[in-house]
Design a protein around this motif. Sequence first.
Motif, PDB file in Angstrom:
ATOM      1  N   THR A   4      11.401   5.774  -5.963  1.00  0.00           N
ATOM      2  CA  THR A   4      11.522   6.368  -4.631  1.00  0.00           C
ATOM      3  C   THR A   4      10.210   6.903  -4.067  1.00  0.00           C
ATOM      4  OG1 THR A   4      12.302   8.367  -5.757  1.00  0.00           O
ATOM      5  CG2 THR A   4      13.969   6.898  -4.828  1.00  0.00           C
ATOM      6  N   THR A   5       9.129   6.916  -4.876  1.00  0.00           N
ATOM      7  CA  THR A   5       7.775   7.186  -4.344  1.00  0.00           C
ATOM      8  C   THR A   5       6.853   6.082  -4.858  1.00  0.00           C
ATOM      9  OG1 THR A   5       7.013   8.588  -6.193  1.00  0.00           O
ATOM     10  CG2 THR A   5       8.180   9.679  -4.400  1.00  0.00           C
ATOM     11  N   ARG A   6       7.242   4.862  -4.678  1.00  0.00           N
ATOM     12  CA  ARG A   6       6.648   3.723  -5.366  1.00  0.00           C
ATOM     13  C   ARG A   6       5.144   3.593  -5.161  1.00  0.00           C
ATOM     14  NH1 ARG A   6       6.914  -1.650  -3.413  1.00  0.00           N
ATOM     15  NH2 ARG A   6       8.162  -2.107  -5.256  1.00  0.00           N
ATOM     16  N   MET A   7       4.504   3.016  -6.170  1.00  0.00           N
ATOM     17  CA  MET A   7       3.065   2.787  -6.178  1.00  0.00           C
ATOM     18  C   MET A   7       2.756   1.459  -5.486  1.00  0.00           C
ATOM     19  SD  MET A   7       0.663   2.195  -9.561  1.00  0.00           S
ATOM     20  CE  MET A   7       1.518   3.479 -10.477  1.00  0.00           C
ATOM     21  N   HIS A   8       1.853   1.491  -4.532  1.00  0.00           N
ATOM     22  CA  HIS A   8       1.424   0.266  -3.858  1.00  0.00           C
ATOM     23  C   HIS A   8       0.081   0.529  -3.200  1.00  0.00           C
ATOM     24  CE1 HIS A   8       1.519  -3.456  -1.532  1.00  0.00           C
ATOM     25  NE2 HIS A   8       2.618  -3.802  -2.200  1.00  0.00           N
ATOM     26  N   ALA A   9      -0.801  -0.459  -3.211  1.00  0.00           N
ATOM     27  CA  ALA A   9      -2.114  -0.293  -2.594  1.00  0.00           C
ATOM     28  C   ALA A   9      -2.022  -0.175  -1.077  1.00  0.00           C
ATOM     29  CB  ALA A   9      -3.026  -1.464  -2.978  1.00  0.00           C
ATOM     30  N   ASP A  10      -0.984  -0.754  -0.478  1.00  0.00           N
ATOM     31  CA  ASP A  10      -0.794  -0.732   0.966  1.00  0.00           C
ATOM     32  C   ASP A  10       0.092   0.456   1.333  1.00  0.00           C
ATOM     33  OD1 ASP A  10      -0.148  -1.142   3.614  1.00  0.00           O
ATOM     34  OD2 ASP A  10       0.200  -3.291   3.398  1.00  0.00           O
ATOM     35  N   PRO A  11      -0.412   1.413   2.116  1.00  0.00           N
ATOM     36  CA  PRO A  11       0.408   2.580   2.459  1.00  0.00           C
ATOM     37  C   PRO A  11       1.630   2.247   3.302  1.00  0.00           C
ATOM     38  CG  PRO A  11      -1.640   2.573   3.713  1.00  0.00           C
ATOM     39  CD  PRO A  11      -1.767   1.494   2.683  1.00  0.00           C
ATOM     40  N   ALA A  12       1.683   1.051   3.861  1.00  0.00           N
ATOM     41  CA  ALA A  12       2.886   0.649   4.584  1.00  0.00           C
ATOM     42  C   ALA A  12       4.014   0.272   3.631  1.00  0.00           C
ATOM     43  CB  ALA A  12       2.580  -0.540   5.498  1.00  0.00           C
ATOM     44  N   LEU A  13       3.660   0.011   2.373  1.00  0.00           N
ATOM     45  CA  LEU A  13       4.657  -0.467   1.412  1.00  0.00           C
ATOM     46  C   LEU A  13       4.883   0.482   0.236  1.00  0.00           C
ATOM     47  CD1 LEU A  13       3.517  -4.203   1.274  1.00  0.00           C
ATOM     48  CD2 LEU A  13       5.380  -3.221   2.621  1.00  0.00           C
ATOM     49  N   GLY A  14       4.091   1.528   0.152  1.00  0.00           N
ATOM     50  CA  GLY A  14       4.224   2.454  -0.964  1.00  0.00           C
ATOM     51  C   GLY A  14       3.892   3.874  -0.563  1.00  0.00           C
ATOM     52  N   VAL A  15       4.192   4.796  -1.461  1.00  0.00           N
ATOM     53  CA  VAL A  15       3.977   6.217  -1.218  1.00  0.00           C
ATOM     54  C   VAL A  15       2.696   6.705  -1.884  1.00  0.00           C
ATOM     55  CG1 VAL A  15       4.958   8.529  -1.597  1.00  0.00           C
ATOM     56  CG2 VAL A  15       6.450   6.623  -0.929  1.00  0.00           C
ATOM     57  N   VAL A  16       2.390   6.160  -3.078  1.00  0.00           N
ATOM     58  CA  VAL A  16       1.159   6.536  -3.772  1.00  0.00           C
ATOM     59  C   VAL A  16       0.305   5.296  -3.987  1.00  0.00           C
ATOM     60  CG1 VAL A  16       2.313   8.457  -4.922  1.00  0.00           C
ATOM     61  CG2 VAL A  16       2.097   6.271  -6.122  1.00  0.00           C
ATOM     62  N   ASP A  17      -0.999   5.521  -4.155  1.00  0.00           N
ATOM     63  CA  ASP A  17      -1.923   4.418  -4.396  1.00  0.00           C
ATOM     64  C   ASP A  17      -1.998   4.123  -5.896  1.00  0.00           C
ATOM     65  OD1 ASP A  17      -3.644   6.263  -5.593  1.00  0.00           O
ATOM     66  OD2 ASP A  17      -5.026   6.355  -3.899  1.00  0.00           O
ATOM     67  N   PRO A  18      -2.827   3.170  -6.330  1.00  0.00           N
ATOM     68  CA  PRO A  18      -2.884   2.841  -7.763  1.00  0.00           C
ATOM     69  C   PRO A  18      -3.314   3.994  -8.671  1.00  0.00           C
ATOM     70  CG  PRO A  18      -3.769   1.023  -6.487  1.00  0.00           C
ATOM     71  CD  PRO A  18      -3.551   2.147  -5.529  1.00  0.00           C
ATOM     72  N   ASP A  19      -3.925   5.052  -8.110  1.00  0.00           N
ATOM     73  CA  ASP A  19      -4.280   6.234  -8.892  1.00  0.00           C
ATOM     74  C   ASP A  19      -3.202   7.301  -8.837  1.00  0.00           C
ATOM     75  OD1 ASP A  19      -6.728   5.110  -9.589  1.00  0.00           O
ATOM     76  OD2 ASP A  19      -7.739   5.921  -7.810  1.00  0.00           O
ATOM     77  N   CYS A  20      -2.063   6.964  -8.222  1.00  0.00           N
ATOM     78  CA  CYS A  20      -0.930   7.893  -8.051  1.00  0.00           C
ATOM     79  C   CYS A  20      -1.256   9.035  -7.090  1.00  0.00           C
ATOM     80  CB  CYS A  20      -0.437   8.438  -9.390  1.00  0.00           C
ATOM     81  SG  CYS A  20       0.383   7.185 -10.407  1.00  0.00           S
ATOM     82  N   ARG A  21      -2.242   8.814  -6.222  1.00  0.00           N
ATOM     83  CA  ARG A  21      -2.545   9.770  -5.158  1.00  0.00           C
ATOM     84  C   ARG A  21      -1.697   9.408  -3.937  1.00  0.00           C
ATOM     85  NH1 ARG A  21      -8.078  11.919  -4.213  1.00  0.00           N
ATOM     86  NH2 ARG A  21      -8.715  10.101  -5.422  1.00  0.00           N
ATOM     87  N   VAL A  22      -1.115  10.405  -3.294  1.00  0.00           N
ATOM     88  CA  VAL A  22      -0.257  10.157  -2.138  1.00  0.00           C
ATOM     89  C   VAL A  22      -1.100   9.641  -0.983  1.00  0.00           C
ATOM     90  CG1 VAL A  22       1.306  11.212  -0.455  1.00  0.00           C
ATOM     91  CG2 VAL A  22       1.440  11.871  -2.878  1.00  0.00           C
ATOM     92  N   HIS A  23      -0.667   8.537  -0.378  1.00  0.00           N
ATOM     93  CA  HIS A  23      -1.385   7.959   0.754  1.00  0.00           C
ATOM     94  C   HIS A  23      -1.510   8.990   1.882  1.00  0.00           C
ATOM     95  CE1 HIS A  23      -1.751   3.872  -0.674  1.00  0.00           C
ATOM     96  NE2 HIS A  23      -0.459   3.795  -0.926  1.00  0.00           N
ATOM     97  N   GLY A  24      -2.722   9.160   2.366  1.00  0.00           N
ATOM     98  CA  GLY A  24      -2.957  10.041   3.500  1.00  0.00           C
ATOM     99  C   GLY A  24      -3.243  11.478   3.140  1.00  0.00           C
ATOM    100  N   LEU A  25      -3.081  11.850   1.870  1.00  0.00           N
ATOM    101  CA  LEU A  25      -3.350  13.218   1.436  1.00  0.00           C
ATOM    102  C   LEU A  25      -4.363  13.181   0.302  1.00  0.00           C
ATOM    103  CD1 LEU A  25       0.270  14.643   1.561  1.00  0.00           C
ATOM    104  CD2 LEU A  25      -1.653  15.471   2.930  1.00  0.00           C
ATOM    105  N   GLY A  26      -5.521  13.775   0.538  1.00  0.00           N
ATOM    106  CA  GLY A  26      -6.609  13.618  -0.420  1.00  0.00           C
ATOM    107  C   GLY A  26      -6.452  14.357  -1.715  1.00  0.00           C
ATOM    108  N   ASN A  27      -5.520  15.318  -1.796  1.00  0.00           N
ATOM    109  CA  ASN A  27      -5.447  16.149  -3.004  1.00  0.00           C
ATOM    110  C   ASN A  27      -4.047  16.260  -3.591  1.00  0.00           C
ATOM    111  OD1 ASN A  27      -4.366  17.742  -0.935  1.00  0.00           O
ATOM    112  ND2 ASN A  27      -5.140  19.654  -1.820  1.00  0.00           N
ATOM    113  N   LEU A  28      -3.152  15.334  -3.249  1.00  0.00           N
ATOM    114  CA  LEU A  28      -1.779  15.377  -3.766  1.00  0.00           C
ATOM    115  C   LEU A  28      -1.516  14.132  -4.599  1.00  0.00           C
ATOM    116  CD1 LEU A  28       0.991  16.797  -3.839  1.00  0.00           C
ATOM    117  CD2 LEU A  28       1.611  15.465  -1.805  1.00  0.00           C
ATOM    118  N   TYR A  29      -1.059  14.340  -5.838  1.00  0.00           N
ATOM    119  CA  TYR A  29      -0.763  13.258  -6.775  1.00  0.00           C
ATOM    120  C   TYR A  29       0.692  13.365  -7.237  1.00  0.00           C
ATOM    121  CZ  TYR A  29      -5.867  12.758  -7.286  1.00  0.00           C
ATOM    122  OH  TYR A  29      -7.211  12.573  -7.063  1.00  0.00           O
ATOM    123  N   VAL A  30       1.209  12.235  -7.723  1.00  0.00           N
ATOM    124  CA  VAL A  30       2.577  12.209  -8.251  1.00  0.00           C
ATOM    125  C   VAL A  30       2.559  11.640  -9.666  1.00  0.00           C
ATOM    126  CG1 VAL A  30       4.909  11.286  -7.985  1.00  0.00           C
ATOM    127  CG2 VAL A  30       3.612  11.978  -5.957  1.00  0.00           C
TER     128      VAL A  30
END
Length: 557
Positions: free
Chosen positions: A497-523
């Motif tokens: 439900t917070t899936r990992m994807h390099a494209d922020p249109a398709l996922g919630v976190v990036d490959p480093d598990c950082r939330v797209h659009g927020l520089g200091n929030l990880y999951v």
Amino acid sequence: MIVDARTLRPGAVRTADVCVVGSGPAGVTVALGLLARGLTVAVLESGGPDLDPEADRLQLAADGLEFGTVDQISGTRRVGGNANLWSVDLGGGRRGLRLVPLSDADLEARPWLPGSGWPITPADLEPGFRRAQELFGLRPEGYAADPWERPGATRLPLDEAVVTTDVFQFADRREFAERHIRTVAGDPSCTVFHHAYVVELRTDPGATRVTEVRTMSVPGREVVFRAPTVVLAGGGLATTQLMLGSTGVRRALERAGGARGTDPLGRNFMDHPLVDGGVLEPADRSLVDEMALYDLRTIEGVPVMGHLRLSDDALRSEPVTQLSTMFFPRHASQREPEAGDDRGAAARRSAVAVRDALRARRLPGAADLWGAISGGGSVLRQALHSGGRRSTYVGHGGWSTFRRPSRHFDHLRVLHQAEQAPHPGNRVTLGDQTDAFGVRRLRVDWRWTPEDARAAAGAHALVAEAVRRAGLGELRPALAGVDPVVLGSSTNHYLGTTRMHADPALGVVDPDCRVHGLGNLYVASTSVFPTGGFANPTLTLVALASRLAEEVLATFG
């Protein structure tokens, strides 16, 4: 140290280098990694040090839950998280969980499976898996069958281009529920705050960074935590619920996804349903005497259990989902189907506990006795009737300790733990009901779709054909000619439900598990899994949490 947040002054502000939300295996793994490099860490836990029914009610879903056989979300809110609930019987009074890593093919994109493919590789996860093995206190032999085979305990002679035997390793729940918690809490740079329920993540006006973690210890008593970095390490659904309820987080995700976005937060909810694999009728009953590898037993101090899975080649070439196939020998008197829903599973565990108490000539516990009886008298009667045959299931082994098991068992029940594909329509959203702190409860919409059923049926057919071609017997389905029977919709593995994807249109976190659009929030949660394979997710979760700690450390220079 461990601090009761209820003792803090209302309106207090606490600071740390990193704020970790959740004290379960993921949160503890992150904290251990950060403390090794001298950062100050605040770990926030919504429950207390012990079982707290009021805290556990915080996780309940809103009325109208649509989740197959499941009546309610499972889990516990206490220090140590869900490690406190791991319940596989490891012998000697120990309880734990099964562990197995995802395979290489589980991480790869499968053209026929929309949404498949992780944006990281097995090599990216390898250091994390090594660290996870250490944290679980396991030996390095791994999960292939070879190191665990012994005379009378060898793998089935199947075509390994299609079906292969691997093993689960099992870890004691005390590693995370007790030992690592003591290490974290004993570090002078770390404070574990219990009864610190995070109700909102606040961001700066532009929704580019999380500025405050807002908590409540009792309704109306607020304490704020501030840290340059925040890691969400709650359960798979608790993390999603918090993000859904934080307006700044939603704004950041919407901005990052842009017009192409489909609001991935809360979507693609997956679990690992238990599917009835029917009955293996051995061509020769003596086959059972050679299958000890597939029993839950201890080898050189490590509890292990063999199982079948589709090979990576099969998973790459066939339009099927992955599954684990487990075998449980049965006496002729036990040929009736076994209930596999949550209530039935709890009743079986209670019945086994009653049976074991009677074997040891001691009084059964009142809770176990009530659980067995209330779950259905037939469950208790069957457990007592089969006491001399060591009837086993997913959380209890021992049948191979007979000198000749084939004298006691004439067939094997087969159980699959199945992969579910990511479907955007399977999702969680915020409902209208609220908990004791005014936080909106989750609304759950989950289906086992016709596509899921077809893929699982195809995987079962590959296993059945491999068994037949090897001359081992016939793997007879539970109900021929119909979709696989789902015995239990959930194994409490809440994924996607917070899936990992390099494209922020398709996922919630990036490959480093950082939330797209927020520089200091990880999951650090099972919710980041793009796909789930069949594997119990905790080993991979700890590996990801270890990797995430390294990423966070890099931001501090």
